[in-house]
Design a protein around this motif. Sequence first.
Motif, mmCIF file in Angstrom:
data_model
loop_
_atom_site.group_PDB
_atom_site.id
_atom_site.type_symbol
_atom_site.label_atom_id
_atom_site.label_comp_id
_atom_site.label_asym_id
_atom_site.label_seq_id
_atom_site.Cartn_x
_atom_site.Cartn_y
_atom_site.Cartn_z
ATOM 1 N N ARG A 91 0.829 -1.208 0.000
ATOM 2 C CA ARG A 91 0.000 0.000 0.000
ATOM 3 C C ARG A 91 0.863 1.258 0.000
ATOM 4 N N GLY A 92 1.920 1.251 0.816
ATOM 5 C CA GLY A 92 2.798 2.414 0.875
ATOM 6 C C GLY A 92 3.542 2.643 -0.425
ATOM 7 N N ARG A 93 4.037 1.562 -1.035
ATOM 8 C CA ARG A 93 4.766 1.684 -2.299
ATOM 9 C C ARG A 93 3.852 2.170 -3.414
ATOM 10 N N LYS A 94 2.632 1.664 -3.429
ATOM 11 C CA LYS A 94 1.681 2.077 -4.467
ATOM 12 C C LYS A 94 1.356 3.564 -4.340
ATOM 13 N N ARG A 95 1.149 4.024 -3.092
ATOM 14 C CA ARG A 95 0.878 5.449 -2.876
ATOM 15 C C ARG A 95 2.073 6.305 -3.275
ATOM 16 N N THR A 96 3.281 5.845 -2.953
ATOM 17 C CA THR A 96 4.488 6.615 -3.275
ATOM 18 C C THR A 96 4.691 6.737 -4.773
ATOM 19 N N LEU A 97 4.558 5.621 -5.480
ATOM 20 C CA LEU A 97 4.739 5.650 -6.934
ATOM 21 C C LEU A 97 3.693 6.524 -7.610
ATOM 22 N N SER A 98 2.463 6.452 -7.151
ATOM 23 C CA SER A 98 1.404 7.288 -7.731
ATOM 24 C C SER A 98 1.675 8.762 -7.467
ATOM 25 N N ALA A 144 4.528 1.440 -13.005
ATOM 26 C CA ALA A 144 5.123 0.717 -11.888
ATOM 27 C C ALA A 144 4.129 0.583 -10.734
ATOM 28 N N SER A 145 3.330 1.623 -10.533
ATOM 29 C CA SER A 145 2.294 1.569 -9.491
ATOM 30 C C SER A 145 1.245 0.513 -9.814
ATOM 31 N N PHE A 146 0.836 0.468 -11.081
ATOM 32 C CA PHE A 146 -0.167 -0.516 -11.498
ATOM 33 C C PHE A 146 0.368 -1.938 -11.419
ATOM 34 N N MET A 147 1.681 -2.093 -11.579
ATOM 35 C CA MET A 147 2.285 -3.426 -11.589
ATOM 36 C C MET A 147 2.441 -4.022 -10.190
ATOM 37 N N GLN A 148 2.244 -3.198 -9.163
ATOM 38 C CA GLN A 148 2.377 -3.704 -7.806
ATOM 39 C C GLN A 148 1.289 -4.737 -7.502
ATOM 40 N N GLU A 149 1.644 -5.709 -6.697
ATOM 41 C CA GLU A 149 0.673 -6.725 -6.288
ATOM 42 C C GLU A 149 -0.479 -6.065 -5.547
ATOM 43 N N ASP A 150 -1.687 -6.466 -5.850
ATOM 44 C CA ASP A 150 -2.858 -5.906 -5.183
ATOM 45 C C ASP A 150 -2.865 -6.352 -3.722
ATOM 46 N N SER A 151 -3.022 -5.379 -2.823
ATOM 47 C CA SER A 151 -3.008 -5.719 -1.394
ATOM 48 C C SER A 151 -4.178 -6.617 -1.010
ATOM 49 N N SER A 152 -5.226 -6.656 -1.832
ATOM 50 C CA SER A 152 -6.364 -7.529 -1.520
ATOM 51 C C SER A 152 -5.956 -9.006 -1.586
ATOM 52 N N SER A 153 -4.954 -9.325 -2.409
ATOM 53 C CA SER A 153 -4.482 -10.713 -2.468
ATOM 54 C C SER A 153 -3.804 -11.104 -1.160
ATOM 55 N N VAL A 154 -3.129 -10.132 -0.528
ATOM 56 C CA VAL A 154 -2.510 -10.392 0.771
ATOM 57 C C VAL A 154 -3.594 -10.549 1.838
ATOM 58 N N ASP A 155 -4.651 -9.745 1.736
ATOM 59 C CA ASP A 155 -5.778 -9.887 2.662
ATOM 60 C C ASP A 155 -6.371 -11.291 2.571
ATOM 61 N N ALA A 156 -6.444 -11.814 1.352
ATOM 62 C CA ALA A 156 -6.972 -13.175 1.167
ATOM 63 C C ALA A 156 -6.065 -14.206 1.833
ATOM 64 N N LYS A 157 -4.758 -13.985 1.757
ATOM 65 C CA LYS A 157 -3.819 -14.909 2.401
ATOM 66 C C LYS A 157 -3.945 -14.840 3.924
ATOM 67 N N LYS A 191 5.293 -13.276 -0.468
ATOM 68 C CA LYS A 191 5.456 -12.340 -1.583
ATOM 69 C C LYS A 191 5.171 -13.060 -2.892
ATOM 70 N N GLY A 192 4.381 -12.384 -3.714
ATOM 71 C CA GLY A 192 4.104 -12.943 -5.029
ATOM 72 C C GLY A 192 2.885 -13.827 -5.049
#
Length: 212
Positions: free
Chosen positions: A85-92, A142-155, A211-212
């Motif tokens: 989430r932090g990386r996505k906000r920073t890149l955007s 690069a922001s769009f290419m980041q893994e969606d944090s919702s996938s981590v929520d699912a894990k 990760k991933g």
Amino acid sequence: MTTRIPTFRFLPAITIVALLATACGSSYTILDRSSLEVSPNSRISAKNLVPRAAEFPDVVDQLAIAQEVYQQQLLLLKERRNKLRGRKRTLSAISFGTFAATSVGIGASAILSSEADAPDNLKTAGLVSLAGLALGTVFQIASFMQEDSSSVDAKVRHLELLYDTMIERLRQLTYRRDATSADNLPTSHAGADMATAIESFITQALAINIKG
């Protein structure tokens, strides 16, 4: 006549740096079971979760390890989610900042330029606009290419489900032993079934890819 074209040469280098920054953290985080140190809190929690813990010392020890695995994996997943989430906000933010800075720079150059310098300034403004657009686009992609944090929520939910399932299985085994105590069901049988349930949880929990 002074030209500013050389500044445009830095764009490929900046782009590479941006992509490398995006790739940072792509290595896998794997929890090493052999290096885990069971905390006193995990041991106390394990004793509270196993009825008549004194009868199953091996089960308590194994459950303490499972508790540690659960806590560590949960912590790693939450850290991963926060980093994404932090990386996505920073890149955007960098992307939109680049677009804004480029627009302001070109506008200021157009306003302050004189008629004599107009040809050179127009050429420089065109190069700067292309560089700004390209760089801003790179950061946005690069922001769009980041893994969606919702996938981590699912894990996280999957890990919690595995843990709850294991605890429920231990309770069922305890109830079954109580119900068949009149048949003199050996304690070792119940302990073996509990150990199997715990080991199954540990295996599945460690298989979760952080990760991933």
